[in-house]
Scaffold this motif. Structure first.
Motif, PDB file in Angstrom:
ATOM      1  N   MET A   1      14.998  35.937  29.546  1.00  0.00           N
ATOM      2  CA  MET A   1      15.122  36.914  30.598  1.00  0.00           C
ATOM      3  C   MET A   1      16.343  36.631  31.478  1.00  0.00           C
ATOM      4  N   LYS A   2      16.585  35.377  31.802  1.00  0.00           N
ATOM      5  CA  LYS A   2      17.732  35.031  32.623  1.00  0.00           C
ATOM      6  C   LYS A   2      19.043  35.373  31.932  1.00  0.00           C
ATOM      7  N   LYS A   3      19.121  35.136  30.619  1.00  0.00           N
ATOM      8  CA  LYS A   3      20.347  35.450  29.878  1.00  0.00           C
ATOM      9  C   LYS A   3      20.628  36.941  29.894  1.00  0.00           C
ATOM     10  N   GLY A   4      19.615  37.750  29.740  1.00  0.00           N
ATOM     11  CA  GLY A   4      19.774  39.205  29.734  1.00  0.00           C
ATOM     12  C   GLY A   4      20.279  39.712  31.069  1.00  0.00           C
ATOM     13  N   VAL A   5      19.767  39.177  32.165  1.00  0.00           N
ATOM     14  CA  VAL A   5      20.204  39.578  33.502  1.00  0.00           C
ATOM     15  C   VAL A   5      21.651  39.149  33.727  1.00  0.00           C
ATOM     16  N   LEU A   6      21.996  37.940  33.284  1.00  0.00           N
ATOM     17  CA  LEU A   6      23.365  37.457  33.439  1.00  0.00           C
ATOM     18  C   LEU A   6      24.342  38.289  32.623  1.00  0.00           C
ATOM     19  N   VAL A   7      23.964  38.671  31.430  1.00  0.00           N
ATOM     20  CA  VAL A   7      24.824  39.507  30.587  1.00  0.00           C
ATOM     21  C   VAL A   7      25.041  40.866  31.250  1.00  0.00           C
ATOM     22  N   ILE A   8      23.965  41.457  31.726  1.00  0.00           N
ATOM     23  CA  ILE A   8      24.071  42.769  32.389  1.00  0.00           C
ATOM     24  C   ILE A   8      24.916  42.646  33.657  1.00  0.00           C
ATOM     25  N   LEU A   9      24.689  41.594  34.430  1.00  0.00           N
ATOM     26  CA  LEU A   9      25.466  41.369  35.636  1.00  0.00           C
ATOM     27  C   LEU A   9      26.941  41.159  35.297  1.00  0.00           C
ATOM     28  N   GLY A  10      27.218  40.427  34.246  1.00  0.00           N
ATOM     29  CA  GLY A  10      28.594  40.207  33.788  1.00  0.00           C
ATOM     30  C   GLY A  10      29.269  41.503  33.382  1.00  0.00           C
ATOM     31  N   ILE A  11      28.555  42.348  32.664  1.00  0.00           N
ATOM     32  CA  ILE A  11      29.094  43.651  32.238  1.00  0.00           C
ATOM     33  C   ILE A  11      29.396  44.525  33.456  1.00  0.00           C
ATOM     34  N   VAL A  12      28.482  44.530  34.418  1.00  0.00           N
ATOM     35  CA  VAL A  12      28.675  45.325  35.640  1.00  0.00           C
ATOM     36  C   VAL A  12      29.913  44.835  36.398  1.00  0.00           C
ATOM     37  N   VAL A  13      30.069  43.500  36.494  1.00  0.00           N
ATOM     38  CA  VAL A  13      31.233  42.941  37.187  1.00  0.00           C
ATOM     39  C   VAL A  13      32.518  43.334  36.477  1.00  0.00           C
ATOM     40  N   VAL A  14      32.548  43.250  35.148  1.00  0.00           N
ATOM     41  CA  VAL A  14      33.741  43.628  34.378  1.00  0.00           C
ATOM     42  C   VAL A  14      34.048  45.108  34.579  1.00  0.00           C
ATOM     43  N   ILE A  15      33.030  45.937  34.543  1.00  0.00           N
ATOM     44  CA  ILE A  15      33.219  47.383  34.735  1.00  0.00           C
ATOM     45  C   ILE A  15      33.762  47.650  36.138  1.00  0.00           C
ATOM     46  N   LEU A  16      33.206  46.964  37.151  1.00  0.00           N
ATOM     47  CA  LEU A  16      33.687  47.155  38.518  1.00  0.00           C
ATOM     48  C   LEU A  16      35.142  46.713  38.661  1.00  0.00           C
ATOM     49  N   ILE A  17      35.504  45.614  38.034  1.00  0.00           N
ATOM     50  CA  ILE A  17      36.893  45.149  38.076  1.00  0.00           C
ATOM     51  C   ILE A  17      37.814  46.188  37.462  1.00  0.00           C
ATOM     52  N   ILE A  18      37.424  46.727  36.323  1.00  0.00           N
ATOM     53  CA  ILE A  18      38.241  47.745  35.654  1.00  0.00           C
ATOM     54  C   ILE A  18      38.360  49.000  36.521  1.00  0.00           C
ATOM     55  N   VAL A  19      37.256  49.438  37.104  1.00  0.00           N
ATOM     56  CA  VAL A  19      37.263  50.645  37.942  1.00  0.00           C
ATOM     57  C   VAL A  19      38.165  50.429  39.161  1.00  0.00           C
ATOM     58  N   PHE A  20      38.018  49.281  39.825  1.00  0.00           N
ATOM     59  CA  PHE A  20      38.856  49.017  40.997  1.00  0.00           C
ATOM     60  C   PHE A  20      40.326  48.889  40.614  1.00  0.00           C
ATOM     61  N   TRP A  21      40.621  48.320  39.457  1.00  0.00           N
ATOM     62  CA  TRP A  21      42.011  48.233  39.013  1.00  0.00           C
ATOM     63  C   TRP A  21      42.578  49.625  38.762  1.00  0.00           C
ATOM     64  N   ILE A  22      41.801  50.497  38.132  1.00  0.00           N
ATOM     65  CA  ILE A  22      42.256  51.874  37.866  1.00  0.00           C
ATOM     66  C   ILE A  22      42.514  52.600  39.186  1.00  0.00           C
ATOM     67  N   ILE A  23      41.611  52.422  40.143  1.00  0.00           N
ATOM     68  CA  ILE A  23      41.806  53.059  41.458  1.00  0.00           C
ATOM     69  C   ILE A  23      43.080  52.521  42.108  1.00  0.00           C
ATOM     70  N   GLY A  24      43.283  51.216  42.055  1.00  0.00           N
ATOM     71  CA  GLY A  24      44.490  50.617  42.627  1.00  0.00           C
ATOM     72  C   GLY A  24      45.752  51.091  41.937  1.00  0.00           C
ATOM     73  N   ALA A  25      45.715  51.182  40.617  1.00  0.00           N
ATOM     74  CA  ALA A  25      46.878  51.642  39.856  1.00  0.00           C
ATOM     75  C   ALA A  25      47.204  53.097  40.203  1.00  0.00           C
ATOM     76  N   TYR A  26      46.189  53.937  40.284  1.00  0.00           N
ATOM     77  CA  TYR A  26      46.387  55.339  40.627  1.00  0.00           C
ATOM     78  C   TYR A  26      46.992  55.452  42.029  1.00  0.00           C
ATOM     79  N   ASN A  27      46.435  54.708  42.971  1.00  0.00           N
ATOM     80  CA  ASN A  27      46.945  54.746  44.344  1.00  0.00           C
ATOM     81  C   ASN A  27      48.384  54.251  44.410  1.00  0.00           C
ATOM     82  N   LYS A  28      48.736  53.267  43.604  1.00  0.00           N
ATOM     83  CA  LYS A  28      50.109  52.772  43.575  1.00  0.00           C
ATOM     84  C   LYS A  28      51.060  53.853  43.072  1.00  0.00           C
TER      85      LYS A  28
END
Length: 186
Positions: free
Chosen positions: A1-28
């Protein structure tokens, strides 16, 4: 159960990083595009300043050189072309034509020594020379902004975000032959 939560949390963090980078790139890209537009408006501002100075200069010279009607008509035509130019390339071409005609006017001035000593004429010439310098600086600043913007929207992965929203801007280029001194004939 802990591994599944960590994997999901990791995926969410990666997705958030990508989304924020896209927003930053667009704003630039938006910021660089606005910088290009601002620099272009500075060129237009300085060209308008020169257009406003020229009638005063012409009127001053007319008082001394009434028989030089052809040059005054050429200046009026060149001013009209510059005032009606829409794109950077049209403005560059019209600007070069106006500069050529102004150089012919200065040759006429050489034939009227009392005009050269006239205080109004000297002040107008100083203002015109200052404006020419401002135009050169504004062109340089604009072209640098265009270079930075065009380079960014062509770089990977920015071009993926740029799509059709961010298109390449034109440089403010002199017309061919502008590197040669104008030929003045009378």
């Amino acid at each position: 159960m802990k591994k599944g939560v960590l994997v999901i949390l990791g995926i969410v963090v990666v997705i958030l990083i990508i989304v924020f980078w896209i927003i930053g790139a667009y704003n630039k890209m938006v910021a660089l595009e606005q910088n290009v537009n601002e620099k272009y408006s500075q060129i237009q501002n300085q060209l308008q300043r020169r257009l406003d100075l020229i009638p005063n200069l012409v009127e001053t010279v007319k008082g001394y050189a009434a028989q030089e009607r052809e040059i005054f008509e050429a200046i009026a035509n060149a001013r009209a072309k510059l005032a009606g130019a829409q794109t950077p390339q049209e403005q560059a071409t019209a600007d070069a034509e106006l500069s050529n005609v102004l150089s012919r006017l200065l040759v006429i001035v050489e034939n009227y020594p009392t005009l050269k000593s006239d205080a109004n004429f000297r002040q107008l010439m100083d203002e015109l020379a200052g404006t020419e310098n401002r135009i050169a600086v504004a062109r340089k600043d604009y072209n640098e902004a265009v270079k930075e913007y065009n380079t960014l929207i062509k770089k990977f992965p920015y071009f993926l975000i740029a799509g059709s929203r961010f298109t390449e801007k034109q440089y403010f280029e002199a017309k061919p032959g502008a590197e040669n001194a104008p030929e003045v004939k009378f």
